[in-house]
Design an enzyme around this catalytic site. Structure first.
Site, short mmCIF file in Angstrom:
data_model
loop_
_atom_site.label_atom_id
_atom_site.label_comp_id
_atom_site.label_asym_id
_atom_site.label_seq_id
_atom_site.Cartn_x
_atom_site.Cartn_y
_atom_site.Cartn_z
N ASP A 79 3.99 1.23 -11.77
CA ASP A 79 2.93 2.22 -11.79
C ASP A 79 3.19 3.27 -10.71
O ASP A 79 4.13 3.16 -9.93
CB ASP A 79 1.55 1.57 -11.66
CG ASP A 79 1.29 0.93 -10.30
OD1 ASP A 79 1.87 1.40 -9.30
OD2 ASP A 79 0.50 -0.02 -10.23
N LYS A 93 -0.38 5.35 -14.33
CA LYS A 93 -1.73 5.65 -14.81
C LYS A 93 -2.32 6.69 -13.87
O LYS A 93 -3.03 6.36 -12.93
CB LYS A 93 -2.57 4.38 -14.83
CG LYS A 93 -2.22 3.42 -15.95
CD LYS A 93 -3.10 2.19 -15.86
CE LYS A 93 -2.97 1.33 -17.10
NZ LYS A 93 -3.60 1.95 -18.27
N MET A 128 -10.59 4.16 -5.42
CA MET A 128 -10.69 5.05 -6.59
C MET A 128 -12.03 5.76 -6.64
O MET A 128 -12.61 5.96 -7.71
CB MET A 128 -10.45 4.25 -7.88
CG MET A 128 -9.12 3.53 -7.94
SD MET A 128 -8.91 2.54 -9.43
CE MET A 128 -10.05 1.18 -9.11
N GLY A 185 -0.26 -2.12 -4.12
CA GLY A 185 -1.25 -3.04 -3.58
C GLY A 185 -1.06 -4.44 -4.08
O GLY A 185 0.04 -4.99 -4.03
N ASP A 186 -2.13 -5.05 -4.60
CA ASP A 186 -2.10 -6.42 -5.12
C ASP A 186 -2.41 -6.39 -6.61
O ASP A 186 -3.30 -5.64 -7.05
CB ASP A 186 -3.14 -7.27 -4.38
CG ASP A 186 -3.14 -8.71 -4.86
OD1 ASP A 186 -2.45 -9.54 -4.23
OD2 ASP A 186 -3.83 -9.00 -5.86
N PRO A 227 0.77 -1.24 0.00
CA PRO A 227 0.00 0.00 0.00
C PRO A 227 0.80 1.29 0.00
O PRO A 227 0.24 2.36 -0.19
CB PRO A 227 -0.82 -0.11 1.29
CG PRO A 227 0.07 -0.91 2.20
CD PRO A 227 0.75 -1.91 1.31
#
Length: 414
Positions: A207, A229, A344, A261-262, A184
């Site tokens: 990312d 992104k 998000m 994260g995952d 995280p």
């Protein structure tokens, strides 16, 4: 005669550090400077998406032009992160005139300071200089990290079932992809296996949500591809990212796709695995600590709690409830008694909360928003379902952030 460097730990908190260049090298170096509390001035006509996100968030100052000598006014240190030797030499010449130590990404012999190979273990920071040989420094650094972690013999990489790994005659793994969850935000929350694969990578496709300090620990010869992104900003199309993974692997490289994260929790890891499989590229999937659980936990909120919540639901809020493309049954979610975790969802939060209330969820239901969880810039807003959208605007909470709705928000209070 070549003298040995003098090792020193710089206390940069609040002090100006100038970084010239906005490409991959700067993307790797800036996070460590920010972690040290430096006042970073970034001078470059253009930035990678990851650096642009930090600038937009106010983490650093960006001057969108080429370097001028006045940029070093008040600087304590300068990092030259460009590959133009003449331009780099002009920056270091100005630094020398002002007696400012200068790190050169293009030419270590011309630099007045070197960046060591670094590993961090809690409050302990180990920096290794290899006499000008980055590979030697990385090898020693990795051995020390293994000792600190008391992990002297981690398990062998397990490939995705049905997709055998490729290896060279010498046994080194190559021509493959690993989808690695970085956790995280706290760099120490990557798994041991994930970190080990990162140290073996030839190419890292990262990312914007990956812990920046992990990039600072990459070998100097690793190709770093910034696949950030950024919401509603510049980004690479997913198809382009898929193609990068396939092309680099088919060329014989070991590619790590590093994701916050995952990989499989709104990370589009499944699409990347399918693209690699279609091209015959072996894939290893390394799960990561997902922010859907870690962010609430970092804010003191358990997603389940005895007598309070027996289930939790994780949902994407990147589409508004009335969007024809949305697959979420917000009316059904409103009728649940457990915890709702929204990823998000900041842009559409007002519409989401209104929809939940309209379908029966009490506006007094506790709610919280956790920004940049597990990092030094974590912020937590506690409110109610009826007020959280307005409260959010008042305190200027920004992505990345996780929204938690349910009685668990106050379960541990008092």
């Amino acid at each position: 005669m070549i003298s040995n460097p003098y090792p020193l730990g710089l206390r940069l908190h609040g002090r100006r550090v100038v970084v010239v260049g906005g490409g991959a090298v700067a993307t790797r170096r800036v996070p460590a400077l920010l972690d040290a509390g430096a006042d970073v001035l970034l001078v470059a006509p253009e930035l990678t998406p990851a650096l642009r996100a930090r600038a937009d968030a106010g983490r650093l100052h960006w001057v969108p032009r080429r370097f001028v000598p006045e940029d070093l006014d008040g600087a304590w240190l300068v990092h030259v992160a460009i590959d133009d030797p003449l331009a780099a030499a002009s920056v270091s010449a100005v630094a020398a005139e002002r007696r400012i130590f200068c790190v050169r990404a293009d030419d270590r012999t011309a630099a007045t300071a070197w960046t060591p190979a670094v590993t961090r273990h809690g409050p302990v920071t180990v920096a290794v200089l290899g006499g000008g040989d980055p590979r030697r420094a990385m090898t020693v650094r990795d051995a020390i990290r293994d000792l600190l972690a008391v992990r002297l013999a981690p398990e062998r990489i397990a490939p995705t079932p049905g997709r055998p790994e490729a290896a060279t005659a010498g046994g080194r793994q190559s021509g493959r992809v690993a989808l690695v969850g970085a956790g995280p935000g706290d760099p120490e929350l990557i798994t041991v296996k994930g970190w080990r694969l990162l140290t073996e990578a030839d190419v890292v496709v990262a990312d914007r949500l990956v812990p920046g300090l992990l990039l600072d620990e990459l070998r100097p010869d690793v190709e770093l591809v910034d696949a950030s992104k950024i919401p509603y900003g510049p980004s690479r199309a997913q198809e382009e990212i898929n193609q990068i993974l396939v092309d680099r692997a088919l060329a014989g490289a070991f590619v790590v796709r590093l994701k916050g994260g995952d990989p499989y929790v709104f990370g589009r890891g499944g699409e990347e695995l399918l693209a690699c499989a279609a091209a015959g590229v072996p894939v290893t999937v390394v799960p990561g600590v997902t922010s859907s659980i870690a962010a609430p936990a970092a804010a003191g909120i358990p997603v389940t709690h005895r007598g309070v919540a027996h289930e939790f639901t994780v949902v994407s809020g990147h589409l508004a409830p009335d969007s024809p493309a949305s697959l979420v049954r917000w009316d059904a979610l409103a009728g649940l008694h457990g915890t709702l975790v929204i990823l998000m969802g900041l842009k559409n939060l007002a519409a989401i909360t209104a929809t939940l209330i309209a379908h029966g969820r009490s506006p007094q239901t506790p709610a919280a928003v956790v920004q940049e969880a597990t990092t030094g810039t974590q912020r937590v807003l506690r409110s109610t379902l009826g007020e959280v959208a307005a409260d959010l605007l008042a305190v200027d909470i920004r992505p990345p952030a996780v929204v938690v709705v349910g009685d668990v928000v106050s379960a541990l209070d008092g």
